[in-house]
Design a protein around this motif. Structure first.
Motif, PDB file in Angstrom:
ATOM      1  N   LYS A  17      54.164  48.237  -1.627  1.00 46.45           N
ATOM      2  CA  LYS A  17      55.419  48.763  -2.176  1.00 46.45           C
ATOM      3  C   LYS A  17      55.704  50.104  -1.529  1.00 46.45           C
TER       4      LYS A  17
ATOM      5  N   ASN B  35      58.059  53.469  -1.666  1.00 46.21           N
ATOM      6  CA  ASN B  35      59.037  54.309  -2.362  1.00 46.21           C
ATOM      7  C   ASN B  35      59.470  55.431  -1.421  1.00 46.21           C
TER       8      ASN B  35
ATOM      9  N   THR C 150      60.851  58.896  -1.068  1.00 49.55           N
ATOM     10  CA  THR C 150      60.992  60.059  -1.947  1.00 49.55           C
ATOM     11  C   THR C 150      61.549  61.237  -1.138  1.00 49.55           C
TER      12      THR C 150
ATOM     13  N   ARG D  14      59.940  63.458   0.173  1.00 46.09           N
ATOM     14  CA  ARG D  14      58.947  63.925   1.143  1.00 46.09           C
ATOM     15  C   ARG D  14      58.458  62.780   2.026  1.00 46.09           C
ATOM     16  N   ASN D  15      58.008  63.112   3.241  1.00 43.52           N
ATOM     17  CA  ASN D  15      57.428  62.094   4.122  1.00 43.52           C
ATOM     18  C   ASN D  15      56.096  61.619   3.543  1.00 43.52           C
ATOM     19  N   VAL D  16      55.869  60.326   3.640  1.00 43.65           N
ATOM     20  CA  VAL D  16      54.654  59.747   3.058  1.00 43.65           C
ATOM     21  C   VAL D  16      53.964  58.866   4.096  1.00 43.65           C
ATOM     22  N   GLN D  17      52.654  58.894   4.080  1.00 43.39           N
ATOM     23  CA  GLN D  17      51.905  57.995   4.955  1.00 43.39           C
ATOM     24  C   GLN D  17      50.968  57.125   4.120  1.00 43.39           C
ATOM     25  N   MET D  18      50.940  55.838   4.428  1.00 39.88           N
ATOM     26  CA  MET D  18      50.047  54.900   3.730  1.00 39.88           C
ATOM     27  C   MET D  18      49.209  54.188   4.778  1.00 39.88           C
ATOM     28  N   GLU D  19      48.001  53.803   4.404  1.00 40.69           N
ATOM     29  CA  GLU D  19      47.136  53.120   5.373  1.00 40.69           C
ATOM     30  C   GLU D  19      46.467  51.900   4.736  1.00 40.69           C
TER      31      GLU D  19
ATOM     32  N   ASP E 293      54.364  54.986   8.110  1.00 44.01           N
ATOM     33  CA  ASP E 293      54.961  56.314   7.933  1.00 44.01           C
ATOM     34  C   ASP E 293      56.331  56.147   7.304  1.00 44.01           C
ATOM     35  N   VAL E 294      56.436  56.625   6.081  1.00 43.53           N
ATOM     36  CA  VAL E 294      57.668  56.455   5.303  1.00 43.53           C
ATOM     37  C   VAL E 294      58.467  57.760   5.357  1.00 43.53           C
ATOM     38  N   PRO E 295      59.658  57.730   5.962  1.00 45.09           N
ATOM     39  CA  PRO E 295      60.431  58.973   6.056  1.00 45.09           C
ATOM     40  C   PRO E 295      60.994  59.407   4.707  1.00 45.09           C
TER      41      PRO E 295
END
Lengths: 153, 294
Positions: free
Chosen positions: A53, A55, A57, A59-64, A133-135
């Motif tokens: 999932k 989201n 937001t 702020r920039n978010v990184q998931m791995e 990498d979620v902008p």
């Protein structure tokens, strides 16, 4: 009259709860996404899949996602981002973040605008680390999901 | 009278409004918490200073069986798990673990063209899946019937099992039961490692030795995947402890301690016979514990 009002209130509450739940769901048709990925497997056998999932937001978010693989097997990874309201960057590494020799083995950085399906035939590696990498999104609260499917042969 | 009614309506509206407000706030909080727990916020996407929390995608039992088969693993009928009454397993953990054990046996049988045995394990898998409330996955795309119709065709059976895996993965994800995926795979992995190590004991095949060592590399990912879902089921903690006991043995083996960057190397790893024996002993103990439903 009082009974009717209470029943109306209760019905209103239930409807409102349902509506709120739908509103906050990620609006992903997981089955459709899986089916789309499966078509791209071709002669690779299905191994696994992972929904994440996303989201957006302020702020920039990184998931791995860590994907253990085996030497000697041929792997195909299929990503589908069609359920995302805006693009994210997908990068695949063969080594963990702790490794000093970490270099990307795949990236969607140079993909044509509007592309939502990505097929990656992996080289011989022991592990894969998939980074999303979620902008950031300043105006609206957006969400969606990304899927990757793994095939092997 | 009108005023009283009006007051009642106003009260009801206020009640509904405040309930909706609380529900939506709660959902936003939950969504926020979910985001916070799964990812790390950073100001610049190019920065890599912060390490994001990682999630895991584990392979399928069929792939493990396929890898062992390619390494020359022969079929030994006395190594697969005894077929027990599935109702013997009462906890969700033991049901899931043994669904994994039987999935491992099913894959081993299919890869070795043991179609009648495969059919028996398929039925046991179905029964355990029913007990876990996910029997409907076998009805998806007529998987059970297609399996029976293709018993003599190993390739078709393998593709049907792969499809069953996909349907199961989707079902568990849709129902927010990802912890079952990890537990099932842990059971399948133990069973596959048990079979592989027992066959190795008799033949000492070098290729099989390499594959057993390579399989040990994913144990860390299995443990981490279970840790990530530990909150969903308290009994997972004991499974993590059990699996960690194998990893502790493996990490202390001289061949592993002396290997530089073993986990990152793409060269085949080898263990001595004594090292394989020490792993086999612990794997056998755990496998017995799992199939006995303890």
């Amino acid at each position: 009259m009082r009974k009717i009002i209470y029943i109306s209130a209760l019905v209103g509450l239930i409807v409102s709860y349902g509506f709120t739940t739908i509103q906050t769901a990620d609006n992903c048709d997981k089955k459709a996404l899986s089916e789309a990925c499966k078509k791209k497997l071709e002669d690779y056998k299905y191994d696994s899949q992972k929904y994440s999932k996303i989201n957006f937001t302020d702020r920039n978010v990184q998931m791995e996602v860590e994907l253990p693989v085996f030497i000697g097997e041929k792997y195909r990874l299929i990503f589908n981002t069609s359920s995302l309201p805006k693009p994210i960057l997908i990068t695949v590494y063969s080594k963990s973040k702790e490794s000093t020799k970490r270099v990307p083995i795949y990236t969607t950085k140079d993909a044509a605008a509007g592309t939502t399906e990505f097929v990656f035939d992996a080289p011989r590696v022991r592990n894969m680390y998939i980074d999303y990498d979620v902008p950031k999104e300043d105006k609206d609260k957006l969400s969606g999901c990304v899927i990757f499917m793994v095939g092997y042969k | 009278m009108f005023t009283r009614k009006k007051m009642l309506v106003v009260k009801s509206v206020l009640f509904v409004a405040s309930a909706v407000f609380m529900v939506s706030c709660g959902n936003n909080e939950a969504a926020k918490e979910e985001t916070d727990s799964k990812s790390v916020v950073k100001e610049d996407t190019t920065a890599t200073a912060e390490v994001p929390e990682t999630s895991y995608s584990l392979p399928s039992p069929l792939q493990i069986a396929s890898i062992f088969k390619k390494s020359g693993l022969k079929y030994k009928s006395d190594l697969t798990s005894q077929m027990r009454d599935p109702s013997k397993y009462t906890s969700s953990l033991s049901k899931s673990l043994n669904l994994g054990v039987y999935s491992g046996d099913l894959s081993y049988c299919v890869m070795n063209k043991q179609s009648q045995e495969a059919m028996k394990y398929m039925k046991l898998c179905r029964s355990l899946a029913d007990n876990l409330g996910m029997g409907s996955v076998f009805e998806e795309a007529n998987l059970s019937k297609r399996f029976e119709k293709n018993l003599e065709n190993e390739d078709s059976l393998a593709y049907i099992i792969a499809e069953l895996q996909m349907v199961t993965d989707m079902y568990l994800d849709e129902n927010d039961q990802q912890q079952i995926t990890s537990i099932v795979f842990a059971g399948a992995w133990i069973e596959s490692m048990y079979i592989g190590s027992k066959v190795y004991e008799k033949g000492k095949d070098k290729s099989l030795n390499n594959k057993l060592a390579e399989q040990m590399n994913i144990l860390g990912s299995i443990i981490n995947a279970l840790k990530a879902v530990e909150k969903k089921e308290a009994t997972i903690a004991s499974l993590i402890t059990d699996l960690k006991s194998i990893k502790d043995i493996y990490d202390a083996l001289p061949s592993i301690k002396n290997a530089v960057d073993a986990a990152d190397s793409d060269k085949p790893m080898s263990l001595t016979d004594d090292e394989v024996a020490s792993l086999t002993k612990r794997i056998s103990e755990l496998r017995t514990k799992f199939v006995n439903g303890n």
